[in-house]
Motif scaffolding. Structure first.
Motif, PDB file in Angstrom:
ATOM      1  N   UNK A   1      41.574  36.335  18.719  1.00 16.68           N
ATOM      2  CA  UNK A   1      40.769  35.248  19.292  1.00 16.68           C
ATOM      3  C   UNK A   1      41.532  34.446  20.335  1.00 16.68           C
ATOM      4  N   UNK A   2      42.800  34.165  20.092  1.00 17.02           N
ATOM      5  CA  UNK A   2      43.529  33.246  20.959  1.00 17.02           C
ATOM      6  C   UNK A   2      44.524  33.928  21.908  1.00 17.02           C
ATOM      7  N   UNK A   3      44.750  35.229  21.720  1.00 17.79           N
ATOM      8  CA  UNK A   3      45.689  35.929  22.608  1.00 17.79           C
ATOM      9  C   UNK A   3      44.997  37.106  23.307  1.00 17.79           C
ATOM     10  N   UNK A   4      44.528  38.078  22.519  1.00 21.87           N
ATOM     11  CA  UNK A   4      43.981  39.304  23.107  1.00 21.87           C
ATOM     12  C   UNK A   4      42.734  39.028  23.930  1.00 21.87           C
ATOM     13  N   UNK A   5      41.802  38.267  23.367  1.00 22.69           N
ATOM     14  CA  UNK A   5      40.529  38.051  24.059  1.00 22.69           C
ATOM     15  C   UNK A   5      40.696  37.326  25.388  1.00 22.69           C
ATOM     16  N   UNK A   6      41.382  36.187  25.452  1.00 24.36           N
ATOM     17  CA  UNK A   6      41.491  35.524  26.765  1.00 24.36           C
ATOM     18  C   UNK A   6      42.401  36.240  27.750  1.00 24.36           C
ATOM     19  N   UNK A   7      43.494  36.842  27.266  1.00 24.24           N
ATOM     20  CA  UNK A   7      44.441  37.458  28.193  1.00 24.24           C
ATOM     21  C   UNK A   7      44.005  38.845  28.660  1.00 24.24           C
ATOM     22  N   UNK A   8      43.010  39.416  28.011  1.00 21.10           N
ATOM     23  CA  UNK A   8      42.456  40.689  28.500  1.00 21.10           C
ATOM     24  C   UNK A   8      41.208  40.461  29.344  1.00 21.10           C
ATOM     25  N   UNK A   9      40.985  39.207  29.771  1.00 22.06           N
ATOM     26  CA  UNK A   9      39.818  38.921  30.599  1.00 22.06           C
ATOM     27  C   UNK A   9      39.802  39.694  31.916  1.00 22.06           C
ATOM     28  N   UNK A  10      40.927  39.912  32.600  1.00 24.87           N
ATOM     29  CA  UNK A  10      40.867  40.754  33.810  1.00 24.87           C
ATOM     30  C   UNK A  10      40.311  42.145  33.531  1.00 24.87           C
ATOM     31  N   UNK A  11      40.671  42.734  32.381  1.00 27.62           N
ATOM     32  CA  UNK A  11      40.118  44.041  32.023  1.00 27.62           C
ATOM     33  C   UNK A  11      38.618  43.932  31.767  1.00 27.62           C
ATOM     34  N   UNK A  12      38.206  42.882  31.081  1.00 27.46           N
ATOM     35  CA  UNK A  12      36.777  42.665  30.831  1.00 27.46           C
ATOM     36  C   UNK A  12      36.020  42.517  32.142  1.00 27.46           C
ATOM     37  N   UNK A  13      36.599  41.785  33.064  1.00 30.42           N
ATOM     38  CA  UNK A  13      35.995  41.609  34.385  1.00 30.42           C
ATOM     39  C   UNK A  13      35.763  42.964  35.054  1.00 30.42           C
ATOM     40  N   UNK A  14      36.778  43.811  35.041  1.00 30.56           N
ATOM     41  CA  UNK A  14      36.666  45.130  35.684  1.00 30.56           C
ATOM     42  C   UNK A  14      35.617  45.994  35.005  1.00 30.56           C
ATOM     43  N   UNK A  15      35.605  45.991  33.673  1.00 34.97           N
ATOM     44  CA  UNK A  15      34.648  46.827  32.942  1.00 34.97           C
ATOM     45  C   UNK A  15      33.222  46.371  33.212  1.00 34.97           C
ATOM     46  N   UNK A  16      32.981  45.065  33.211  1.00 34.40           N
ATOM     47  CA  UNK A  16      31.627  44.560  33.455  1.00 34.40           C
ATOM     48  C   UNK A  16      31.145  44.961  34.842  1.00 34.40           C
ATOM     49  N   UNK A  17      31.979  44.742  35.855  1.00 33.13           N
ATOM     50  CA  UNK A  17      31.557  45.033  37.230  1.00 33.13           C
ATOM     51  C   UNK A  17      31.309  46.527  37.419  1.00 33.13           C
ATOM     52  N   UNK A  18      32.251  47.354  36.989  1.00 34.96           N
ATOM     53  CA  UNK A  18      32.097  48.801  37.175  1.00 34.96           C
ATOM     54  C   UNK A  18      30.907  49.343  36.401  1.00 34.96           C
ATOM     55  N   UNK A  19      30.733  48.901  35.156  1.00 37.33           N
ATOM     56  CA  UNK A  19      29.628  49.401  34.335  1.00 37.33           C
ATOM     57  C   UNK A  19      28.284  48.919  34.850  1.00 37.33           C
ATOM     58  N   UNK A  20      28.244  47.665  35.309  1.00 35.51           N
ATOM     59  CA  UNK A  20      26.975  47.115  35.793  1.00 35.51           C
ATOM     60  C   UNK A  20      26.540  47.808  37.088  1.00 35.51           C
ATOM     61  N   UNK A  21      27.481  48.024  37.990  1.00 34.67           N
ATOM     62  CA  UNK A  21      27.141  48.744  39.226  1.00 34.67           C
ATOM     63  C   UNK A  21      26.696  50.168  38.899  1.00 34.67           C
ATOM     64  N   UNK A  22      27.418  50.828  37.997  1.00 32.37           N
ATOM     65  CA  UNK A  22      27.031  52.180  37.612  1.00 32.37           C
ATOM     66  C   UNK A  22      25.657  52.226  36.976  1.00 32.37           C
ATOM     67  N   UNK A  23      25.326  51.213  36.164  1.00 33.72           N
ATOM     68  CA  UNK A  23      24.009  51.172  35.537  1.00 33.72           C
ATOM     69  C   UNK A  23      22.895  50.949  36.547  1.00 33.72           C
ATOM     70  N   UNK A  24      23.130  50.098  37.528  1.00 31.06           N
ATOM     71  CA  UNK A  24      22.113  49.859  38.551  1.00 31.06           C
ATOM     72  C   UNK A  24      21.865  51.094  39.412  1.00 31.06           C
ATOM     73  N   UNK A  25      22.886  51.895  39.604  1.00 28.45           N
ATOM     74  CA  UNK A  25      22.771  53.074  40.470  1.00 28.45           C
ATOM     75  C   UNK A  25      22.495  54.358  39.688  1.00 28.45           C
TER      76      UNK A  25
END
Length: 315
Positions: free
Chosen positions: A226-250
């Protein structure tokens, strides 16, 4: 008698002044020198222009024409008005958004969960990482054909397995209520491996000192997540959301292979509607649809990227 001394040439400048006359290094926006000359950017610029800019400009032009392979007639915005008059367009937009949100959301949740498991001290985690990533390497068309067979209502292995525990499985791809969701779950199965790899890379870059600090304070595994992995892996979450969302739209190939937009038009997305226009020979109309899809993806992804980047800075 005069003493002779070799004449010395003296300079009115200190030694450091001459060195300071060297050409200053190019500075970027951050004020630091750019170690590469701008000439190095020319090849990338040429490739970007030829591969992206020129086809994009041509697509915008041909979207306003009625064209064939040999000639074209300018018709203005007629193709766009005809495309928006398409009777299945509302269903296509709705299904596209549902598909993109569903697949990207599940890839984030499952990718993070698998990333946590596969960065732990689990035995055989190297083998398990390969197993999780393997579906990414398989052809999308092959995956679609395979799951079309597995999901058949009478002979498919999925319904046969459900029958063993007393559950009567539906017609996964033939029922309007389950067709789009079934394809979305197959898409998640195929793409979650890439999301997992991104999360593994992000989690392995987190300094271990943070976890040790939580352990010293008596924190549990949940507190570490909750206090280490989740906030510090936010850049990875950002990348996954953007790539997956674009792929889903297309997304097109998996949907077309498994349902062809059916039953009826219930699993049609924007890309499949565009492809049907190509099949019917309306090339200008389908090009206008591609331009509209490009604008829609840009209009959704740009503000989403800014929002997620702001969250990343705050974290």
């Amino acid at each position: 008698m005069t003493s002779s001394r070799p004449d010395t040439v003296t300079s009115s400048e200190p030694p450091t002044a001459a060195a300071g006359r060297r050409a200053p290094a190019r500075k970027g926006k951050d004020g630091r020198g750019n170690p590469y000359p701008y000439l190095f950017y020319v090849p990338a610029g040429i490739v970007y222009t030829v591969v992206f800019l020129v086809p994009t400009i041509m697509a915008f032009y041909f979207s306003m024409t009625r064209w064939t392979l040999f000639d074209s007639t300018f018709v203005g915005l007629e193709n766009f008005t005809d495309f928006f008059a398409e009777q299945n367009l509302r269903i296509g937009f709705q299904n596209t958004l549902i598909y993109a949100v569903t697949t990207s959301g599940l890839k984030v949740v499952l990718g993070m969960a698998l990333g946590v498991v596969l960065t732990s001290r689990l035995k055989m985690r190297g083998f398990l990482r390969s197993v999780v990533f393997f579906p990414v390497l398989v052809s999308t068309v092959a995956v679609g054909i395979t799951f079309s067979v597995l999901l058949k209502p009478d002979t498919g292995l999925v319904n046969k397995a459900l029958a063993l525990v007393g559950i009567s499985g539906p017609d996964w791809l033939g029922d309007a209520n389950t067709a789009l969701l079934s394809v979305a779950l197959v898409d998640v199965w195929k793409g979650v491996g890439l999301a997992t790899v991104i999360y593994i890379a992000g989690m392995m870059s987190i300094p271990r000192d943070y976890y040790q600090a939580v352990a010293v304070d008596g924190g549990s595994a949940w507190h570490r997540f909750r206090y280490v992995t989740l906030p510090l892996s936010w850049p990875a979450t950002n990348s996954v959301i953007i790539l997956s969302f674009i792929g889903g739209l297309r997304s097109f190939d998996l949907i077309w292979t498994m349902t062809r937009g059916g039953p009826g038009f219930t699993s049609d997305v924007i890309a499949s509607i565009i492809y049907k226009q190509y099949q019917a020979g309306f090339f200008g109309l389908s090009t206008a649809g591609n331009v509209i899809l490009f604008i829609v993806v840009t209009a959704l992804v740009v503000p989403l990227t800014r929002f997620l980047s702001a969250r990343e800075v705050a974290a």
